[in-house]
Design a protein around this motif. Structure first.
Motif, short mmCIF file in Angstrom:
data_model
loop_
_atom_site.label_atom_id
_atom_site.label_comp_id
_atom_site.label_asym_id
_atom_site.label_seq_id
_atom_site.Cartn_x
_atom_site.Cartn_y
_atom_site.Cartn_z
N PHE A 113 0.86 -1.18 0.00
CA PHE A 113 0.00 0.00 0.00
C PHE A 113 0.90 1.23 0.00
O PHE A 113 2.01 1.21 0.50
CB PHE A 113 -0.94 0.02 1.22
N THR A 114 0.40 2.33 -0.59
CA THR A 114 1.21 3.54 -0.71
C THR A 114 0.88 4.53 0.41
O THR A 114 -0.28 4.63 0.82
CB THR A 114 0.97 4.23 -2.07
N PRO A 115 1.88 5.27 0.88
CA PRO A 115 1.62 6.27 1.92
C PRO A 115 0.60 7.32 1.48
O PRO A 115 -0.19 7.79 2.29
CB PRO A 115 3.00 6.90 2.14
N TRP A 116 0.61 7.68 0.19
CA TRP A 116 -0.34 8.69 -0.30
C TRP A 116 -1.77 8.20 -0.15
O TRP A 116 -2.66 8.97 0.22
CB TRP A 116 -0.06 9.03 -1.76
N PHE A 117 -1.99 6.93 -0.45
CA PHE A 117 -3.34 6.37 -0.33
C PHE A 117 -3.80 6.40 1.12
O PHE A 117 -4.95 6.75 1.42
CB PHE A 117 -3.38 4.95 -0.87
N LEU A 118 -2.90 6.04 2.04
CA LEU A 118 -3.25 6.05 3.46
C LEU A 118 -3.52 7.47 3.95
O LEU A 118 -4.42 7.70 4.77
CB LEU A 118 -2.13 5.41 4.28
N LEU A 119 -2.73 8.43 3.45
CA LEU A 119 -2.94 9.83 3.83
C LEU A 119 -4.31 10.32 3.35
O LEU A 119 -5.03 10.99 4.11
CB LEU A 119 -1.83 10.71 3.25
N CYS A 120 -4.66 9.99 2.11
CA CYS A 120 -5.97 10.39 1.59
C CYS A 120 -7.09 9.77 2.41
O CYS A 120 -8.10 10.42 2.71
CB CYS A 120 -6.10 9.95 0.13
N THR A 121 -6.91 8.51 2.78
CA THR A 121 -7.92 7.82 3.60
C THR A 121 -8.07 8.50 4.95
O THR A 121 -9.19 8.72 5.43
CB THR A 121 -7.52 6.35 3.80
N MET A 122 -6.93 8.84 5.57
CA MET A 122 -6.95 9.49 6.88
C MET A 122 -7.66 10.84 6.81
O MET A 122 -8.51 11.17 7.64
CB MET A 122 -5.52 9.68 7.38
N LEU A 123 -7.35 11.63 5.79
CA LEU A 123 -7.94 12.96 5.68
C LEU A 123 -9.44 12.89 5.39
O LEU A 123 -10.23 13.64 5.97
CB LEU A 123 -7.23 13.74 4.58
N ILE A 164 -8.19 17.00 -1.03
CA ILE A 164 -8.18 17.16 -2.49
C ILE A 164 -6.76 17.26 -3.03
O ILE A 164 -6.41 16.62 -4.04
CB ILE A 164 -9.01 18.38 -2.90
N MET A 165 -5.91 18.02 -2.34
CA MET A 165 -4.52 18.16 -2.79
C MET A 165 -3.78 16.83 -2.69
O MET A 165 -3.02 16.45 -3.60
CB MET A 165 -3.82 19.23 -1.95
N SER A 166 -4.00 16.11 -1.59
CA SER A 166 -3.31 14.83 -1.39
C SER A 166 -3.75 13.80 -2.42
O SER A 166 -2.92 13.05 -2.95
CB SER A 166 -3.58 14.30 0.02
N TYR A 167 -5.05 13.78 -2.73
CA TYR A 167 -5.52 12.81 -3.71
C TYR A 167 -4.97 13.14 -5.10
O TYR A 167 -4.60 12.24 -5.86
CB TYR A 167 -7.05 12.76 -3.77
#
Length: 300
Positions: free
Chosen positions: A170-180, A228-231
């Motif tokens: 899993f990618t950190p970006w995906f987890l960050l988007c999920t968290m936000l 939105i920016m993270s996604y």
């Protein structure tokens, strides 16, 4: 069958139904996030991975159900003051709280054991998820800001669990988007509770005394912008096809639509219900899932 036996059977069936209600199956839609890793890895998907994801989904449902049982057990007195939660089985007095607690303990042990057998790291994550939520039930739900962050972390656990159970990265970006995104839903839920209870907010959830609509609106503005920016960055830097960028408008519309429901229709208290009741959001989610599958299949 005698009338006495028939009455006993009906009573047992009623208890089983109340125990099932305590697992809050209407909120199991949150656990659909377990399938996210499978969707983004559908190129290598097979029947075995699908079955593992399904099992992982139900294990999260059962363990989260145990958390709900514990939470309702602890909050049963406060829930009696809530205009909606007072009808829950334990708060209403329809279900013996200690019977529900025993049922939850047995279900928890069985679920963790099966998860450890399926994949040790997944089992450990599921156990840690339960521990964090126990800490939330007894203490952290009373700590301002931390309470919504703990709620949001549950979605991250689901996303990671979905990847672990099928053995994909899993990618950190995906987890960050999920968290936000989860923070957005949690903050909106607090806002709905605050407005619903108004002058009686402290009698149900003490932490609500530390919030105001203005603060929650400001927090949501920050989180929405970051989401939105993270996604957008995820679609460009995740190592997958750049054509994932075409899903950005769907994400933006879904968020804006939910904001409309919050401010114009005074919803947001039950995200799992809003997902199915609002056709716009439901269609957006379905289109998003379809778009991801098509893009990864034909453009990667």
């Amino acid at each position: 069958m005698s009338e006495l036996k028939q009455e006993a059977v009906r009573a047992d069936a009623n208890v089983m139904m109340l125990l099932f209600q305590q697992l809050r199956p209407k909120q199991w839609t949150k656990n659909l996030l377990v399938f996210a890793a499978l969707i983004f890895s559908f190129q290598v998907a097979n029947v075995d991975l699908l079955l593992r994801s399904v099992v992982g989904f139900f294990l999260f449902c059962f363990v989260s159900g145990c958390v709900y049982i514990l939470n309702d057990f602890v909050d049963r007195e406060a829930d009696r003051q809530h205009p909606e939660k007072r009808y829950r089985p334990m708060a209403s007095g329809a279900l013996n709280p200690y019977l529900a607690l025993t049922f939850g303990l047995v279900l928890l042990v069985a679920s963790i054991a099966l998860a450890l057998y399926l994949e040790p790291l997944f089992g450990a994550l599921l156990f840690f998820y339960f521990v964090v939520n126990v800490a939330y039930s007894f203490r952290l739900k009373h700590v301002v800001i931390i309470d919504v962050m703990i709620i949001a972390s549950g979605f991250v656990f689901r996303a990671i669990g979905g990847a672990l159970v099928i053995g994909v990265p899993f990618t950190p970006w995906f987890l960050l988007c999920t968290m936000l995104l989860a923070l957005f839903l949690a903050i909106s839920k607090r806002r709905h509770e605050l407005l619903l209870l108004q002058n009686n907010k402290g009698s149900h959830r003490k932490v609500l005394e530390s919030y105001s609509p203005e603060l929650l609106n400001q927090l949501n503005s920050i989180v929405i912008t970051a989401t939105i920016m993270s996604y957008a960055l995820f679609t460009f830097t995740s190592g997958r096809t750049i054509h994932l960028m075409w899903t950005i408008p769907l994400v933006i519309y879904g968020i804006f639509r939910y904001l409309y429901l919050i401010f114009m229709e005074e919803k947001g208290g039950k995200p799992e219900r809003d997902l199915f009741q609002d056709k716009h959001i439901l269609v957006t989610v379905l289109l998003y899932g379809l778009a991801v599958v098509v893009i990864l299949k034909y453009f990667e």
